[in-house]
Design an enzyme around this catalytic site. Structure first.
Site, PDB file in Angstrom:
ATOM      1  N   HIS A  21       4.714  81.975  78.486  1.00 14.05           N
ATOM      2  CA  HIS A  21       5.043  81.957  77.064  1.00 14.05           C
ATOM      3  C   HIS A  21       3.796  82.314  76.272  1.00 14.05           C
ATOM      4  CE1 HIS A  21       6.413  80.470  73.123  1.00 14.05           C
ATOM      5  NE2 HIS A  21       7.628  80.552  73.617  1.00 14.05           N
ATOM      6  N   ASP A  52      13.741  80.516  77.683  1.00 17.12           N
ATOM      7  CA  ASP A  52      14.594  81.707  77.660  1.00 17.12           C
ATOM      8  C   ASP A  52      15.231  81.953  79.027  1.00 17.12           C
ATOM      9  OD1 ASP A  52      14.005  82.433  74.946  1.00 17.12           O
ATOM     10  OD2 ASP A  52      12.037  83.083  75.640  1.00 17.12           O
TER      11      ASP A  52
END
Length: 428
Positions: free
Chosen positions: A307, A364
């Site tokens: 991330h 995600d």
């Protein structure tokens, strides 16, 4: 005596105040930099080191893997409260009492009908239209049916605008999905909770009684909570800067939806599924693709791992991984795409290359897995993200307006041509 930061330019020193946040974050206040120095500005492409505002909504520490809404840890909120309570918390600053929560839900339900003319706008879209484009357009169109501007000095006006968008957004989302599937449009059921009603509006068949699956309801509830706000990301910053021009709430939210559409932002979970499908089409060898991901000369990029903000494990991923496992087990799905996802997850959590670099599966990755298991169409993934992020956008817009922040107007460093003479068209 307040602390100062000193900046030296061409031998001349300028002092600017240091500001410390409640979590001991430190910022240099350069509001007077340009005027004090005669035109010098800072250059920070992507605003990675620039604070655009002061905010009391969300605290994020990427190095330590911390995410808190209004001071409450995301772990505790995901375990103990539902999405509507988190929505109230983000917007109004405190968790609601039972009476406040019941009234909030009732007021949202009272605003969950949509003008029938909105259907005409929806019907005008071709079947090839992406749901995010439709949702952005329909959200903006709500302004036409609610033309009066919100009086930000009136708590009542602000509250009415907030419950309106919270009531109507799930209807627009469900209608968008059902239209593409050729199903009749549904208004849901006022007796259901907020998340239960979202699922019913999306999936109820006209000839069948819709039965709620508690595991799916809980998983979606958690997903929406985890996506509810994430500090000053691309879409949230868009909502604030559009709102800073005193654009209305619906127009500002519509702009946020458009920003969220990008594959580097809200579209990341859809990109995960597209990657998994490509791996399946190539034989489904997860080890092969993990090797490709480690090869710097290979153009392949592993989507859904690591991330930009979190340099450790994404705290939201820890929570939603459990929900993903429960959904897959409860539904007993035999899906090669999801099998590939589980294979990649196992490889990444055990491979020293990924562990050392903290390239863990992020939110995600797991949200895409859950949405596919729930039979939500791939192109609707980002739309589901938008429902989750709606409370954060509202909270940020409300905070920005109540703080009377000035209109957003970034500077630039010009690198184009200097003054040059005009050349007549015959001589060019």
């Amino acid at each position: 005596m307040s602390k100062q930061a000193t900046i030296e330019i061409d031998g001349k020193k300028y002092e600017f105040p240091l500001i410390t946040g409640t979590e001991n974050e430190v910022a240099i206040d350069i509001a007077t930099l340009r005027s004090a120095t005669g035109g010098v500005i800072t250059l920070d492409s992507g605003f990675k080191n620039t604070g655009s505002c002061e905010s009391a909504i969300t605290f994020l520490d990427g190095e330590k893997g911390i995410l808190r809404y209004r001071g409450y840890s995301i772990e505790e909120l995901a375990k103990k409260v539902d999405f509507l309570e988190v929505t109230y918390l983000l917007i109004f600053g405190e968790l609601p009492t039972k009476a406040q929560n019941d009234k909030f839900h009732d007021d949202i339900k009272a605003q969950s009908t949509v003008d029938e003319d909105i259907k005409k706008i929806l019907e005008a879209f071709p079947k090839t239209a992406h749901p995010m484009g439709i949702i952005s357009s329909l959200t903006s169109a709500l302004t036409a049916f609610n033309p009066s501007s919100v009086n930000v000095n009136s708590e009542e006006d602000m509250y009415k605008a907030i419950v309106k968008i919270l009531g109507k957004m799930p209807v627009l989302v469900a209608w968008t999905m059902r239209k593409k599937q050729g199903l009749p449009l549904d208004y849901g059921d006022d007796s259901l909770g907020y998340v239960e009603n979202i699922l019913k509006m999306m999936f109820a068949k006209p000839n069948c009684k819709y039965v709620q699956n508690k595991i799916l309801v809980d998983a979606l509830d958690k997903l929406l909570i985890l996506h509810a706000d994430h500090e000053q990301n691309c879409s949230t910053s868009t909502v604030r800067i559009v709102g800073s021009a005193h654009a209305g709430l619906f127009a500002s939210i519509s702009a946020g939806i458009s920003a969220l559409w990008g594959p580097l932002h809200g579209g990341a979970n859809q990109a995960v599924l597209e990657m998994l499908q490509a791996i399946e089409a190539d034989g489904g060898d997860t080890k092969k693709y993990m090797s490709k991901a480690k090869d710097k000369n290979d153009p392949f990029r592993l989507m859904g791992f690591g991330h930009r903000v979190y340099k450790n494990f994404d705290p939201r991923a820890k929570i939603i991984k459990k929900a993903a496992d429960e959904v897959l087990e409860a539904l007993g799905i035999d899906d090669p795409i999801l099998a590939i996802a589980k294979g990649l997850e196992k490889e990444a959590l055990e491979d020293p290359y990924f562990v050392e670099r903290k390239l863990y599966p992020n939110v995600d990755f797991y949200s895409g897995v859950i949405y596919r298991a729930m039979n939500i169409p791939q192109e609707m993934f980002t739309v589901m993200f938008a429902i989750g992020r709606l409370p954060g956008w509202i909270a940020q817009w409300r905070e920005m307006r109540l703080r009377k922040e000035p209109i957003g107007r970034p500077r630039q460093l010009y690198i184009g041509e200097t003054l040059r003479p005009y050349i007549d068209v015959d001589n060019r």
